[in-house]
Scaffold this motif. Sequence first.
Motif, PDB file in Angstrom:
ATOM      1  N   LYS A   5       0.831  -1.205   0.000  1.00  0.00           N
ATOM      2  CA  LYS A   5       0.000   0.000   0.000  1.00  0.00           C
ATOM      3  C   LYS A   5       0.870   1.260   0.000  1.00  0.00           C
ATOM      4  O   LYS A   5       0.621   2.204  -0.749  1.00  0.00           O
ATOM      5  N   ILE A   6       1.904   1.259   0.840  1.00  0.00           N
ATOM      6  CA  ILE A   6       2.808   2.418   0.910  1.00  0.00           C
ATOM      7  C   ILE A   6       3.531   2.606  -0.415  1.00  0.00           C
ATOM      8  O   ILE A   6       3.623   3.724  -0.931  1.00  0.00           O
ATOM      9  N   ASN A   7       4.041   1.523  -0.995  1.00  0.00           N
ATOM     10  CA  ASN A   7       4.723   1.632  -2.295  1.00  0.00           C
ATOM     11  C   ASN A   7       3.771   2.122  -3.379  1.00  0.00           C
ATOM     12  O   ASN A   7       4.176   2.854  -4.282  1.00  0.00           O
ATOM     13  N   GLY A   8       2.494   1.721  -3.308  1.00  0.00           N
ATOM     14  CA  GLY A   8       1.511   2.211  -4.276  1.00  0.00           C
ATOM     15  C   GLY A   8       1.363   3.722  -4.213  1.00  0.00           C
ATOM     16  O   GLY A   8       1.279   4.403  -5.237  1.00  0.00           O
ATOM     17  N   ILE A   9       1.348   4.261  -2.994  1.00  0.00           N
ATOM     18  CA  ILE A   9       1.267   5.720  -2.822  1.00  0.00           C
ATOM     19  C   ILE A   9       2.523   6.381  -3.373  1.00  0.00           C
ATOM     20  O   ILE A   9       2.461   7.385  -4.080  1.00  0.00           O
ATOM     21  N   PHE A  10       3.694   5.821  -3.061  1.00  0.00           N
ATOM     22  CA  PHE A  10       4.950   6.379  -3.557  1.00  0.00           C
ATOM     23  C   PHE A  10       5.003   6.333  -5.081  1.00  0.00           C
ATOM     24  O   PHE A  10       5.478   7.269  -5.713  1.00  0.00           O
ATOM     25  N   GLU A  11       4.543   5.230  -5.667  1.00  0.00           N
ATOM     26  CA  GLU A  11       4.562   5.117  -7.134  1.00  0.00           C
ATOM     27  C   GLU A  11       3.728   6.212  -7.778  1.00  0.00           C
ATOM     28  O   GLU A  11       4.121   6.782  -8.798  1.00  0.00           O
ATOM     29  N   ARG A  12       2.577   6.519  -7.205  1.00  0.00           N
ATOM     30  CA  ARG A  12       1.712   7.559  -7.775  1.00  0.00           C
ATOM     31  C   ARG A  12       2.276   8.958  -7.567  1.00  0.00           C
ATOM     32  O   ARG A  12       2.106   9.835  -8.401  1.00  0.00           O
ATOM     33  N   CYS A  13       2.947   9.200  -6.427  1.00  0.00           N
ATOM     34  CA  CYS A  13       3.362  10.561  -6.074  1.00  0.00           C
ATOM     35  C   CYS A  13       4.821  10.888  -6.373  1.00  0.00           C
ATOM     36  O   CYS A  13       5.134  12.030  -6.707  1.00  0.00           O
ATOM     37  N   PHE A  14       5.725   9.919  -6.230  1.00  0.00           N
ATOM     38  CA  PHE A  14       7.148  10.230  -6.296  1.00  0.00           C
ATOM     39  C   PHE A  14       7.916   9.533  -7.416  1.00  0.00           C
ATOM     40  O   PHE A  14       8.894  10.060  -7.910  1.00  0.00           O
ATOM     41  N   TYR A  15       7.543   8.319  -7.768  1.00  0.00           N
ATOM     42  CA  TYR A  15       8.309   7.552  -8.747  1.00  0.00           C
ATOM     43  C   TYR A  15       7.956   8.033 -10.146  1.00  0.00           C
ATOM     44  O   TYR A  15       7.202   7.414 -10.871  1.00  0.00           O
ATOM     45  N   ASP A  16       8.563   9.174 -10.535  1.00  0.00           N
ATOM     46  CA  ASP A  16       8.181   9.844 -11.780  1.00  0.00           C
ATOM     47  C   ASP A  16       9.285   9.887 -12.836  1.00  0.00           C
ATOM     48  O   ASP A  16       9.136  10.539 -13.856  1.00  0.00           O
ATOM     49  N   THR A  17      10.404   9.209 -12.594  1.00  0.00           N
ATOM     50  CA  THR A  17      11.510   9.217 -13.538  1.00  0.00           C
ATOM     51  C   THR A  17      11.820   7.799 -13.987  1.00  0.00           C
ATOM     52  O   THR A  17      12.001   6.910 -13.150  1.00  0.00           O
ATOM     53  N   SER A  18      11.905   7.597 -15.297  1.00  0.00           N
ATOM     54  CA  SER A  18      12.232   6.281 -15.829  1.00  0.00           C
ATOM     55  C   SER A  18      13.754   6.076 -15.796  1.00  0.00           C
ATOM     56  O   SER A  18      14.511   6.926 -16.258  1.00  0.00           O
ATOM     57  N   VAL A  19      14.173   4.951 -15.216  1.00  0.00           N
ATOM     58  CA  VAL A  19      15.598   4.610 -15.115  1.00  0.00           C
ATOM     59  C   VAL A  19      15.799   3.253 -15.773  1.00  0.00           C
ATOM     60  O   VAL A  19      15.128   2.286 -15.423  1.00  0.00           O
ATOM     61  N   THR A  20      16.716   3.196 -16.723  1.00  0.00           N
ATOM     62  CA  THR A  20      17.064   1.936 -17.380  1.00  0.00           C
ATOM     63  C   THR A  20      18.360   1.428 -16.766  1.00  0.00           C
ATOM     64  O   THR A  20      19.379   2.116 -16.798  1.00  0.00           O
ATOM     65  N   PHE A  21      18.314   0.236 -16.188  1.00  0.00           N
ATOM     66  CA  PHE A  21      19.516  -0.397 -15.643  1.00  0.00           C
ATOM     67  C   PHE A  21      19.986  -1.446 -16.634  1.00  0.00           C
ATOM     68  O   PHE A  21      19.184  -2.198 -17.186  1.00  0.00           O
ATOM     69  N   TYR A  22      21.304  -1.496 -16.865  1.00  0.00           N
ATOM     70  CA  TYR A  22      21.834  -2.443 -17.839  1.00  0.00           C
ATOM     71  C   TYR A  22      23.255  -2.852 -17.483  1.00  0.00           C
ATOM     72  O   TYR A  22      23.928  -2.217 -16.668  1.00  0.00           O
ATOM     73  N   GLU A  23      23.664  -3.946 -18.081  1.00  0.00           N
ATOM     74  CA  GLU A  23      25.045  -4.417 -17.991  1.00  0.00           C
ATOM     75  C   GLU A  23      25.746  -3.936 -19.241  1.00  0.00           C
ATOM     76  O   GLU A  23      25.153  -3.919 -20.324  1.00  0.00           O
ATOM     77  N   LYS A  24      26.993  -3.529 -19.099  1.00  0.00           N
ATOM     78  CA  LYS A  24      27.734  -3.002 -20.243  1.00  0.00           C
ATOM     79  C   LYS A  24      29.053  -3.758 -20.346  1.00  0.00           C
ATOM     80  O   LYS A  24      29.740  -3.965 -19.348  1.00  0.00           O
ATOM     81  N   SER A  25      29.389  -4.164 -21.559  1.00  0.00           N
ATOM     82  CA  SER A  25      30.681  -4.812 -21.772  1.00  0.00           C
ATOM     83  C   SER A  25      31.381  -4.141 -22.951  1.00  0.00           C
ATOM     84  O   SER A  25      30.746  -3.721 -23.909  1.00  0.00           O
ATOM     85  N   ILE A  26      32.692  -4.039 -22.798  1.00  0.00           N
ATOM     86  CA  ILE A  26      33.524  -3.426 -23.839  1.00  0.00           C
ATOM     87  C   ILE A  26      34.540  -4.473 -24.275  1.00  0.00           C
ATOM     88  O   ILE A  26      35.293  -5.002 -23.458  1.00  0.00           O
ATOM     89  N   LYS A  27      34.538  -4.771 -25.577  1.00  0.00           N
ATOM     90  CA  LYS A  27      35.474  -5.761 -26.116  1.00  0.00           C
ATOM     91  C   LYS A  27      36.410  -5.070 -27.092  1.00  0.00           C
ATOM     92  O   LYS A  27      35.973  -4.282 -27.928  1.00  0.00           O
ATOM     93  N   GLY A  28      37.673  -5.408 -26.975  1.00  0.00           N
ATOM     94  CA  GLY A  28      38.685  -4.803 -27.835  1.00  0.00           C
ATOM     95  C   GLY A  28      39.261  -3.558 -27.185  1.00  0.00           C
ATOM     96  O   GLY A  28      38.754  -3.059 -26.191  1.00  0.00           O
ATOM     97  N   SER A  29      40.345  -3.052 -27.767  1.00  0.00           N
ATOM     98  CA  SER A  29      40.945  -1.848 -27.189  1.00  0.00           C
ATOM     99  C   SER A  29      40.975  -0.704 -28.207  1.00  0.00           C
ATOM    100  O   SER A  29      40.446   0.366 -27.954  1.00  0.00           O
ATOM    101  N   TYR A  30      41.575  -0.929 -29.358  1.00  0.00           N
ATOM    102  CA  TYR A  30      41.680   0.154 -30.341  1.00  0.00           C
ATOM    103  C   TYR A  30      40.331   0.447 -30.986  1.00  0.00           C
ATOM    104  O   TYR A  30      39.887   1.580 -31.022  1.00  0.00           O
ATOM    105  N   ASN A  31      39.694  -0.565 -31.497  1.00  0.00           N
ATOM    106  CA  ASN A  31      38.352  -0.423 -32.078  1.00  0.00           C
ATOM    107  C   ASN A  31      37.344  -1.077 -31.129  1.00  0.00           C
ATOM    108  O   ASN A  31      36.693  -2.044 -31.470  1.00  0.00           O
ATOM    109  N   ALA A  32      37.241  -0.526 -29.930  1.00  0.00           N
ATOM    110  CA  ALA A  32      36.399  -1.123 -28.900  1.00  0.00           C
ATOM    111  C   ALA A  32      34.934  -1.151 -29.331  1.00  0.00           C
ATOM    112  O   ALA A  32      34.425  -0.211 -29.923  1.00  0.00           O
TER     113      ALA A  32
END
Length: 125
Positions: A5-32
Amino acid sequence: MNWDKINGIFERCFYDTSVTFYEKSIKGSYNAVTTKKVHCIVNADVQPYNGDLDRREYGLSIDEGLKVFCPNVPPSVLIGDSVPIGQEILSAGLWAEINGIEYLAKYAEAWNSGTVIVLERCRHD
């Protein structure tokens, strides 16, 4: 206490920004080649976070950061593979994107009432 119930109230009132969480990998060095694997997308309350407070509370040295508050992420919102048992869904080391700006998760903690994540802005030269 009824956290749903509390989270429902927070979602309606405060959780107003979309955040994308992801894993990132970099392969190679010169032409990464950088690949991103989206972990989950959540709506959150995002606030600026002071570096002095980071040092005192978490022992972190962050020049420009954000503190993200969101409900605990159930496995059903994960995109792709599930998280191994015993591992937090949102954790330090994940990358985050908010309004086209990239951040690195430096700290994350899940409580009964939700999750808090401290993010550091990434500078690309």
